[in-house]
Design a protein around this motif. Structure first.
Motif, PDB file in Angstrom:
ATOM      1  N   ASP A  20       0.807  -1.219   0.000  1.00 36.63           N
ATOM      2  CA  ASP A  20       0.000   0.000   0.000  1.00 36.63           C
ATOM      3  C   ASP A  20       0.843   1.274   0.000  1.00 36.63           C
ATOM      4  OD1 ASP A  20      -2.716  -1.112   0.119  1.00 36.63           O
ATOM      5  OD2 ASP A  20      -2.070  -1.922   2.040  1.00 36.63           O
ATOM      6  N   THR A  25      -0.116   4.518  -2.037  1.00 39.84           N
ATOM      7  CA  THR A  25      -1.530   4.451  -2.399  1.00 39.84           C
ATOM      8  C   THR A  25      -2.341   5.351  -1.470  1.00 39.84           C
ATOM      9  OG1 THR A  25      -2.198   2.649  -0.913  1.00 39.84           O
ATOM     10  CG2 THR A  25      -1.124   2.039  -2.991  1.00 39.84           C
ATOM     11  N   LEU A  53      -6.810   2.492  -5.935  1.00 45.89           N
ATOM     12  CA  LEU A  53      -5.862   2.687  -4.837  1.00 45.89           C
ATOM     13  C   LEU A  53      -5.075   3.978  -5.025  1.00 45.89           C
ATOM     14  CD1 LEU A  53      -4.447  -0.930  -4.394  1.00 45.89           C
ATOM     15  CD2 LEU A  53      -5.919   0.315  -2.793  1.00 45.89           C
ATOM     16  N   GLU A  54      -5.454   4.747  -6.026  1.00 48.01           N
ATOM     17  CA  GLU A  54      -4.765   5.999  -6.323  1.00 48.01           C
ATOM     18  C   GLU A  54      -5.742   7.165  -6.206  1.00 48.01           C
ATOM     19  OE1 GLU A  54      -2.927   5.620 -10.152  1.00 48.01           O
ATOM     20  OE2 GLU A  54      -2.155   3.610  -9.744  1.00 48.01           O
TER      21      GLU A  54
END
Length: 258
Positions: free
Chosen positions: A38, A41, A209-210
């Protein structure tokens, strides 16, 4: 002449350097293995499945605009959509098994645009009172923005393709126990999957996730279609077509076969 160190001293030096080298190598391996998936992110991947779903739905609800493209399969047929939708209307295309047409909605005004081939396969619903032949209607309506009367039976169905909240609410709902899936990349965007059911039988949602955790792709359960969602919050202008581009058919539109 330089004296060589005794062999025992050389061996001790080599043995002393080995732990340092091994530790350095092991540290590098452990660092690589322990990389945070992660890192870089928005952190949504660390949340539970239900929390990710809620984040995605919240982001979709507050967005002013979106592009929706893909295939929907229902009892009424299979539809390929490519629509840009915002809070006041939409523009785009719909492809069915037998036809292709464009839709434009500005407020409550809904327009349908298609070529002569589309209209020539339409069946008039006016019975004997219908004075125009299919050929005449096709010539008149060819490649024009045809006003869809609000009392036309097709108005509600066609408008459904242009309603951002209606489409998103119907599409982005997962059924069954929500479970967290693998990370993926859709259109170059890193995503985390959440699914309804262990096998995704209740649908599978890819969440970005962005940046803002927008829905990126939704695969409906049972092979009922896959849609890609993009251009989130990128608003666009809508305008009613010019008078010369528009035809007011004056009554219910010819019925098209699916």
């Amino acid at each position: 002449m330089t004296a060589l160190p005794p062999a025992s001293r050389a061996r001790r030096a080599v043995r002393a350097s080995l732990p340092v080298a091994l530790c350095a190598g092991l540290a590098a391996v452990l660092t690589a293995c322990g990389e945070d998936p992660d890192e870089g992110t928005n952190g949504v991947g660390k949340l539970s499945a239900s929390e990710i779903e809620a984040k995605a739905q919240g982001a979709a609800d507050t967005a002013k605009a979106v592009r929706l493209s893909g295939t929907l399969v229902s009892k009424g047929g299979t539809y390929k959509l490519n629509m840009r939708l915002n809070e006041t209307g939409a523009i785009g295309s719909v492809v069915t098994r037998t036809s292709t047409f464009e839709l434009l909605r500005v407020g409550d005004a809904l327009y349908l645009k298609a070529d002569a081939a589309f209209w020539s396969h339409a069946e008039s619903t006016g019975g004997d009172e219908s004075a125009e032949s299919d050929t005449t209607a096709a010539d008149k309506l060819n490649d024009k923005y045809v006003v869809v009367p609000q009392d036309d039976p097709s108005y509600k169905q066609l408008r459904g393709f242009t309603e951002k909240n209606v489409l998103l609410d119907g599409l982005l709902e997962l059924h069954g126990e929500v479970v967290k899936g693998d990370r993926d990349k859709i259109g170059g965007i890193r995503t985390i999957k959440v699914a309804g059911g262990a096998q995704g039988e209740g649908g599978t949602l890819d969440v970005s996730l962005e940046g803002t955790p927008y829905p990126v792709q939704f695969a409906r359960g049972g092979g009922a279609g896959v849609v890609v969602l993009s251009d989130w919050n990128q608003d666009f202008a809508l305008r009613a077509p010019a008078k010369e581009e528009t035809v007011d058919y004056g009554r219910q539109l010819p019925r098209t076969s699916d």
